[in-house]
Scaffold this active site. Sequence first.
Site, PDB file in Angstrom:
ATOM      1  CG  ASP A 238      -5.785  -5.557  24.472  1.00  0.00           C
ATOM      2  OD1 ASP A 238      -5.286  -6.550  24.842  1.00  0.00           O
ATOM      3  OD2 ASP A 238      -5.346  -4.470  24.519  1.00  0.00           O
TER       4      ASP A 238
ATOM      5  CB  SER B 130      -0.864   0.103   1.186  1.00  0.00           C
ATOM      6  OG  SER B 130      -0.266  -0.029   2.390  1.00  0.00           O
ATOM      7  CG  HIS B 131       0.618   3.758  -3.224  1.00  0.00           C
ATOM      8  ND1 HIS B 131       0.001   2.858  -3.764  1.00  0.00           N
ATOM      9  CD2 HIS B 131       1.804   3.860  -3.916  1.00  0.00           C
ATOM     10  CE1 HIS B 131       0.293   2.300  -4.764  1.00  0.00           C
ATOM     11  NE2 HIS B 131       1.511   3.053  -5.207  1.00  0.00           N
TER      12      HIS B 131
ATOM     13  CD  GLU C 182      -4.976   3.844   3.165  1.00  0.00           C
ATOM     14  OE1 GLU C 182      -3.410   3.816   2.778  1.00  0.00           O
ATOM     15  OE2 GLU C 182      -5.606   3.566   2.494  1.00  0.00           O
TER      16      GLU C 182
END
EC number: 4.6.1.17
Length: 160
Positions: free
Chosen positions: A127, A75-76, A113
């Site tokens: 978590d 990915s960029h 993203e």
Amino acid sequence: MNFNHFDDRGNAIMVDVSGKQETLRTATAAAEVHMSGKVLAAIQNSAIAKGDVLGVARLAGIMAAKRTPDLIPLSHPLSLHSVAVEFEQDSAAGKIVVQCTVRAFERTGVEMEAMTGAAVAALTIYDMCKGSDKSISIGDIRLLYKEGGKSGVYRREAGQ
């Protein structure tokens, strides 16, 4: 078949987007976190021992969206202009739906993203709550919407 993440010798490459036009790109992705009603009530009542579950998950999702190129090899690196993480709580179903929306004026889309932000926010909920219930599950990570670029608008149909 031509895979654009591979060169003519079969080597993995980052796609060259230098010739593409910069446009406003937007993507929204979601992830679902399933838990007992007791754990969801504890989240809603700020009774989880580790603290503000959704506040921490929101920050984790924003940070993850910004770090996507460090996690997804091809990915960029993008200059993100907005990352928003929201939560829809369904007490009857014992579910939190995480939505992450990302915007950038770039040459390539922001779907990864948005999906990374939603997934990491969901993992953070797990978590923060695993001490109360290890059977919490995460699933249905999916793109809901994207716009910008030559492929135009994508909107996931209900039930898809």
